[in-house]
Design a protein around this motif. Sequence first.
Motif, PDB file in Angstrom:
ATOM      1  N   ALA A   1      -6.051 -36.637   4.376  1.00  0.00           N
ATOM      2  CA  ALA A   1      -5.234 -36.940   5.615  1.00  0.00           C
ATOM      3  C   ALA A   1      -5.908 -38.184   6.231  1.00  0.00           C
ATOM      4  CB  ALA A   1      -4.847 -35.811   6.405  1.00  0.00           C
TER       5      ALA A   1
ATOM      6  N   ILE B   1      -6.635 -34.694  13.087  1.00  0.00           N
ATOM      7  CA  ILE B   1      -5.940 -33.617  12.105  1.00  0.00           C
ATOM      8  C   ILE B   1      -6.626 -32.156  12.282  1.00  0.00           C
ATOM      9  CG2 ILE B   1      -6.191 -33.402   9.616  1.00  0.00           C
ATOM     10  CD1 ILE B   1      -7.042 -36.351   9.570  1.00  0.00           C
TER      11      ILE B   1
ATOM     12  N   ILE C   1      -1.902 -34.753  12.595  1.00  0.00           N
ATOM     13  CA  ILE C   1      -1.319 -34.138  11.457  1.00  0.00           C
ATOM     14  C   ILE C   1      -1.943 -32.690  11.499  1.00  0.00           C
ATOM     15  CG2 ILE C   1      -1.492 -34.322   8.863  1.00  0.00           C
ATOM     16  CD1 ILE C   1      -1.988 -37.353   9.259  1.00  0.00           C
TER      17      ILE C   1
END
Length: 357
Positions: free
Chosen positions: A317, A159, A337
């Motif tokens: 996330a 992420i 992400i």
Amino acid sequence: MTRRPVTSVDVARLAGVSQSAVSRAFSPEASISPAMRARVLEAAATLNYRPSRIPAIMLSGRSLMIGVIVGGLSNPFYASALEQVAVSLQASGFQVLLVHVDDALTLDAALNQLASYRVDAVITALAIGTRDTAEALSALNIPAICFNSRFVGRNISTITSNNRQSGAMAAKIMRECGVRFPVWLAGPARNAASRERRHGFFDALTDHALIDHALIDHALTSDTPSPHPILELQGNDTYESGFNAMRDLLDRNFRPDGLFCSNDLMACGAMDALRDHGGLACPKDVIVIGYDNIPQGAWHAYDLTTFDQRTEKLVDAAMDILNDAFRPGAKALSRKIVVAAALVVRRSTAKAPPQVR
């Protein structure tokens, strides 16, 4: 003399029941009469007994423990991220196993430690340093979630903040403020996030300025200013490295008018050096932009324009990935992400208000 720990055998003896009845009493779904459960719990309270989770772990193969790898906690950003990760994990019913490594950039050093514990997943704000480490982490066959890492692979998700776009935004602000001598203060060479911020910054300035090392050398040795040199300084993500890098630059008689730093700690150090060693005021003489939005950046002495990585979004996330990984029948996940950073405008760029679009 150390007292022997209370066991389920002791509870069974006091309650006058079998040891298996004690186990059932602490299993919500087990079959046991209300009266017997009450008798067992009363005996357990008398003896201050706490059931071991080891048998359940051995039976189910799942510990509900998440290994959280930390390092570089002198940076308030990492400390804040750790707190939010721990709170979110506990709220979801997981336990946190904290593993500290000395290397604030990579989790390579933690692999041997991780392999010796039965954790169900790994979450770390530290980047995977090498492809070999990524492969070894995949081989643990548990979900691994990293922040701002360039490596992904089987069971590994990352992420990231939109580092490159943020670097381009920093360049845009400097153009709007009329900066002629921009300086980039980099984090350690292995820091993937720092490299991405640099790329965005340099690429955006290249559209408006010729990056020529000869021009930089000329600016450092001549009283005649050269147009648009982009100078790069090296730091290591600490306050001291930012202070020292800027002090050394000022000692070479170079006066920047714009500074973009890979993180806020270095930006604060550089701002102090600008004032103490160069007699330069921010933003009158130099505009400064940081990254992370740590609490110190908002202090009056700095009032630093910065990019907020929105830690809560990064953690949300991570929890989404973790929950998906533990769904029945879930396959190994590998996701990347990107969470957009939020520009926080403060006095350090007040030469001209940036037009954010």
